[in-house]
Every structure is written in C-alpha cells, then in structure tokens.
Design an enzyme around this catalytic site. Structure first.
Site, PDB file in Angstrom:
ATOM      1  N   ILE A  23      -4.156  -7.500  -0.662  1.00 44.41           N
ATOM      2  CA  ILE A  23      -3.365  -8.727  -0.770  1.00 44.41           C
ATOM      3  C   ILE A  23      -3.805  -9.746   0.275  1.00 44.41           C
ATOM      4  CG2 ILE A  23      -1.039  -9.709  -0.683  1.00 44.41           C
ATOM      5  CD1 ILE A  23      -1.300  -7.823  -3.003  1.00 44.41           C
ATOM      6  N   CYS A  43       0.837  -1.190   0.000  1.00 39.93           N
ATOM      7  CA  CYS A  43       0.000   0.000   0.000  1.00 39.93           C
ATOM      8  C   CYS A  43       0.875   1.244   0.000  1.00 39.93           C
ATOM      9  CB  CYS A  43      -0.892   0.005   1.242  1.00 39.93           C
ATOM     10  SG  CYS A  43      -1.755  -1.562   1.530  1.00 39.93           S
ATOM     11  N   GLY A  70       3.191  -2.940   3.276  1.00 38.14           N
ATOM     12  CA  GLY A  70       4.070  -4.100   3.236  1.00 38.14           C
ATOM     13  C   GLY A  70       3.372  -5.374   3.639  1.00 38.14           C
TER      14      GLY A  70
END
Length: 642
Positions: free
Chosen positions: A52, A2, A75
């Site tokens: 994700i 992000c 991350g």
C-alpha cells in the site's frame, strides 16, 4: 495492510523457520504481494504483505540502523510523515519510506510509549535484541486484530488465530465460557476467544514478552468529556472539520482507492467527503429478496455524488456456497449475517481497487443506534427510588405477555446497567438454560454476562445513560462484531479497509458533544447529520440505519431450512448444545409461530465453525482470489496522495 506472526521460544532454544513459515503461509490472503522472515536466537518474525505504502521499498521485517531491532507490522499509520520528520531531526536514519519503519524508530526514541503517538490502525511486534524482549501493540480501538497464545515451549502472536493453530502444542478446544458468552453477545467478548488458551491483545494495549512471560499494559483509554458550554453550531462545524481532515488523512496510499456505499448517512458521508478530494469508485451489495436490498437508494446516492458505481446482487445459493470458507476466514464464530454480504461487496471492490473507505464507528462515536433513544423514552422512571422500581418490575413480570406495555415497564424499572448489554442480546439466561446441555450449566468458572458488562460500566460512572451505552458499545460491540467482520471479510479478498470515523482525533472531538445534541430533533447522531448535510442527498439525511440487510429470516424458512436441519444433526456438539431445542426453534420459525432467526443463526454459525476448526471436517488451502490476481496484474497505474 498485511499479516504478521511472531514466535518466542520460552526455553531459549533456536526458533524454527519451518514453524514461522507455516504460520505465515496460512494467512496468504492478508498479503499476496510478498513475504519475509527474520530468525534470530529464540525468536522468529514472519510477514505477509499487501503493498500500500512504499510499494517499492517497504519489504518486512524492517530493521533499525544497527540491525539490533526488527519489526513486523500490520495496518497504516496516518501521521507517519510528521513522526518521520521529527525522528530525522533527532538523528534517526531511514532506509525506506514505510510507515512501519517509523514505528521502529519511534520505539527507539520513546520506548514502550510509542503506541501513544500513533494515529492509525495497527498491530505490530518488535524484537529488541538489546533488551532481549518482544514488544508490540494493537491500535486504540481495535481496528486491526492481534492474538496470542502460549504452549510449554513457545509464545506466539499473530494477526489471525489460524496462524497460532499452526504452532506445535496448540490444542483445538472450545472455550466453554466463551461459548456461553457467545450465546449472549453473538461473539466472544475480549480478551477471550472461542478457543481455550488463545486470547486477543485488547485494543489500546501493548505487550512485552520477557523472561518466558507475556505482560499486557493499557496505553490509552476512552474518555468522554461533554462540553455543555458550547452551542450546537460549534459541534456541527467542528464535526465537519474533524471528519474532512480524517478522510484526507485516510487517503494516503500508492494504490487505487474506493469506498463502500450503503443507503445510510455513515457510508454516504464518507463518499461525499472523499468526493471533494478526488473521483471515487463506490461499491454496494444487496440480496435478491424484495425488501432486503438497499441497492436502489445506494444507486441514487452514487448518482447524486457522481461516483463510478458498481453493485452486486447475492442469492441464497451464493451465500450458502461461500459460507464455510468465510467462517474459516472469520477464525471464530461471529453470528452477524451481514458479515457474509460484506465479503461479497469486498470481493467486488477487489476487482477495481486495493483500498476502500467505509463508515464503521459513526454510531458508536456520534450516538447513532436507535436503542440510544431508550433512556429518553424511559425518563419517567429515572427519578424513582430503587424500591419503587423493584415494585414495578415485580408487578410487571406477573402480567400476561399479551398485556401491552409489559416490556416497557420491565425495562423502565431497570437501570441502564441492568438492561443494556450492547447492540446484541441473542439468548437470555432463561433461554440459555434450554439451549445448552445439562453438564455445561455446571461449568465452574462461568460468569454471567452482567459480569462482562459491569467491568466496563464500572469505568463509565458519572456519564449519562446514553453515553454509558456508547462507552459499552465501543468496548464490546464495536471491537467484537463490527471491526472483526470488517477486517476478516475484506482481508479475505486482500483488500484494505479504512475507517475514517474511528480515528483518535475524531473521537477526541466527538467525545465533547453533549447528549442533548446527539439524540435530538426526533433522531439519532443529530450533530453528525447536520454536519454532513451538504455532502448528502436530502433524502439520505434522515434515513434510518440499515447497512447491508440480510434475509436470513426468510431463507431459514425456505432455502436454508434443509441445510440447517442437516447441520444440526451432523454437528458433533451434543456435549454443548441441546439439539432438540434448536430443532424446535427451527420448526417454530418455519411455521411462523415466532421469529427465531437470529437465535437459530447464532447456533448454526457456531456449529459450522465447530465442524471446520474443531472437528476439522472441512479444510481450506491458502487462497488468493482470481479478482485479486487480476488486480495485481493490472496495477501498473500507480497514484500517490501524500
């Protein structure tokens, strides 16, 4: 994966939603799936999301049970499930399955020690309303970027510099000292950036914003501990086990994955290991100039490993058309031509997957660069006293340049600290004197490149020369060049890149490998090659590292020549650069009187960056590529590896 932004008003005035919204909007490419904001008292948190993990529930900013702590994070944390279970046993309640929420509860439990427990890539900010502080951290090796700046009114933290430029009061000024060091390293070394007053949060550092100040603290450090008592086979087996475990950890996602594939050991090893767990899509890029493309070897490797393979060929025209936007994505100049090819292979991958695995970090951790063989070739000088080395250097420098072995004698007469600046040394101090304008040479706060590297070498005393070189590259080249281009060029395509070699557990084992097993058998990273041989085609095991080669040497003589000359004339950098000397190098290069391609490219990238960010001659709107939009529409097939 992000993009995050955080704003702290030093005057304790209400934070402005309009500002944090503008800071977030400009990094749309980092997170096209969602955005989110939290404004409270004098702080504001902003977020752009690329979904994700916990696609359905991982909206940020996230909060704790009492809603008195909020987090935005970028991350992936690969050990979040284990941490989550430990925290649940201690009474913490989770309202999502997000790895970022795990960081927040971990902070509740252990405070500022939280980053020490994380395994992954991350940059995050936590607003702790109990203590009235802003706390955050960047991962151990700097896989994810994090920048900060402050004005008279505010302190800002963000994933990209362009977000900080949206803050009122932030000036667009060249950091002249940073520019000097850029001419040496082809990037600006930590913690400086090319912007005056904008800095990086260094890897393995946390920060606290409190009482109108930002304070940085190191939470972890790189330490090598070679174990001479173990046999070669122990390190081969241990490397294989550590890497397989890391690749498995890096598979965690709820979206489709793939891998980059060049023709060398590193990326091929990642693909070979990943193939043992699941079918793999692979992606490669090459140029249309003979001798500058690795596509044939990559294609053969993909066939051997049985992957679903995709490739793209890039022309000089395509490269040039995209270059200005890609310099905008980089935020600051990084004069590595392969960064642009990395963008194109990421663009190709983004049509098919949301996550890619790649081979960055293997050379730094396992001793893979050819320059690491130099201490072995210079070992005849190692026992000489300083006075003898000095005499040899004095005599060698007086020899004509045509004398064979002159450079060997000069380098051999120097210590590793004197001769090695990392994997890039673009302009010597002597050549800089020709490149920069006269007034810049008198810069009061200028420090030599030796002062940059000596600060790192100081912490590497006691290591052998090869390990010192690895240590320096981990603290300079890896974070300043390799990981910077990897993050910016993949995120430009809303693609998450994961690097299983750059993992704390992998480094913990790699750090124990003696140099005699890293540089051996006539090659580099010998242990890694042996550990990976069962995953690779026989021809790949001994292939030299090439990555994604770029024919800038050829293009600057031909397709790029006219563009380069126009850029040199048009760029408003006469107060920094001696254009006459740059034009001289360009013409000498074109006529074949010398290879000045890397030096010229370093200058051209800076000039283009200057036009975009300082002169603001080019402007770019937040943008999501059509390939990413298509991928998002076709993302109904969800696969989870837990």
């Amino acid at each position: 994966m992000c993009g995050i932004v955080s704003l702290y008003n030093k005057r304790q005035q209400p934070a402005q939603l309009e500002t944090i919204t503008a800071m977030s909007k400009v990094i749309l490419h980092r997170g096209p799936d969602d955005d989110g904001f939290h404004v409270e008292e004098n702080i504001a948190l902003g977020f752009r999301r690329l979904s994700i993990i916990d696609v359905a529930g991982g909206h940020q900013p996230l909060f704790n049970e009492n809603r008195d702590m909020w987090i935005v994070g970028n991350g992936e944390v690969y050990n979040y499930k284990e941490l989550q279970e430990w925290l649940k046993d201690r009474g913490h309640q989770f309202h999502t399955d997000s790895d970022i929420e795990t960081i927040l509860h971990l902070y509740e439990e252990v405070g500022v020690d939280a980053p020490k427990h994380l395994r992954g890539m991350f940059g995050f900010t936590i607003w702790d309303s109990r203590r009235k502080i802003l706390f955050g951290a960047r991962d151990h090796f700097g896989i994810k970027p994090l920048y900060y700046t402050q004005t008279n009114d505010s302190i800002g933290v963000a994933s990209e510099i362009k977000s900080l430029l949206e803050m009122p009061g932030v000036k667009r000024e060249v950091n002249k000292t940073g520019f000097y060091h850029y001419l040496t390293f082809q990037y600006v070394p930590d913690p400086e950036t090319m912007y005056e007053g904008i800095y990086r949060i260094p890897p393995a550092h946390s920060f606290i914003v409190e009482n109108d100040q930002i304070k940085l603290t190191r939470y972890w450090d790189v330490q090598f501990a070679p174990d001479e008592s173990k046999p070669f086979s122990y390190f081969v087996e241990g490397t294989r086990a550590a890497m397989l475990e890391s690749v498995d950890k890096h598979r965690v996602s709820e979206v489709k994955r793939g891998a980059f594939l060049s023709s060398g050991v590193d990326s091929s090893s990642i693909v070979g290991m990943l193939r043992t767990f699941e079918p793999v899509k692979t992606f490669s890029v090459g140029s249309d100039i003979p001798g500058y493309s690795e596509l044939e070897y990559a294609r053969r490797t993909a066939q051997y490993l049985g992957t679903e393979h995709y490739e793209t060929v890039i022309s000089a025209e395509q490269y040039m058309d995209e270059l200005p936007r890609l310099i905008w994505h980089q935020d600051e100049p990084v004069a590595d031509p392969s960064a642009i090819l990395l963008y194109f292979v990421a663009q190709l991958a983004s049509e098919h997957v949301t996550v890619v695995l790649s081979g960055e970090g293997a050379d730094e951790f396992f001793g893979g660069y050819n320059i690491y063989r130099e201490p072995q070739s210079l070992r005849m000088f190692s026992g000489m006293p300083d006075w003898m080395r000095g005499s040899i250097r004095s005599l060698a420098t007086k020899l004509p340049d045509t004398v064979k072995g002159k450079n060997f004698l000069i380098r051999g007469s120097k210590t590793v600290e004197e001769r090695f600046f990392g994997n890039a040394l673009i302009f010597s101090e002597e050549m800089k004197a020709h490149v920069v304008t006269e007034n810049l040479k008198l810069l009061a706060d200028y420090h030599t490149p030796w002062e940059i590297t000596q600060a790192v070498y100081k912490n590497a005393q006691g290591y052998d020369d090869v390990t010192k070189m690895q240590y320096l590259d981990i603290h300079t080249w890896l974070r300043g060049n390799i990981l910077m281009k990897a993050d910016k060029m993949t995120m430009a395509n809303s693609l998450e890149l994961r690097v299983p070699f750059i993992d704390p557990k992998v480094f913990e084992f790699a750090a124990t490998i003696p140099t005699k097993y890293k540089i051996a058998n006539g090659t580099t990273k010998h242990v890694l090659r042996e550990a990976m041989k069962d995953f690779l085609p026989p021809e790949i095991k001994t292939r030299p590292k090439l990555g994604f080669p770029v024919p800038t040497r050829y293009w600057l003589k031909n397709q790029f020549y006219k563009w380069a000359k126009e850029l040199i004339f048009e760029s408003k950098v006469d107060h920094l650069i001696n254009k006459a000397y740059v034009l001289y190098m360009l013409d000498e290069h074109r006529e074949g009187h010398g290879d000045y391609s890397r030096k010229i490219w370093t200058i051209l990238v800076f000039m283009l960056w200057h036009q975009i960010f300082i002169e603001q001659k080019h402007s770019f709107e937040p943008y999501v590529s059509p390939a990413v939009e298509m991928r998002r529409k076709n993302s109904s097939s969800i696969e989870q590896i837990g």
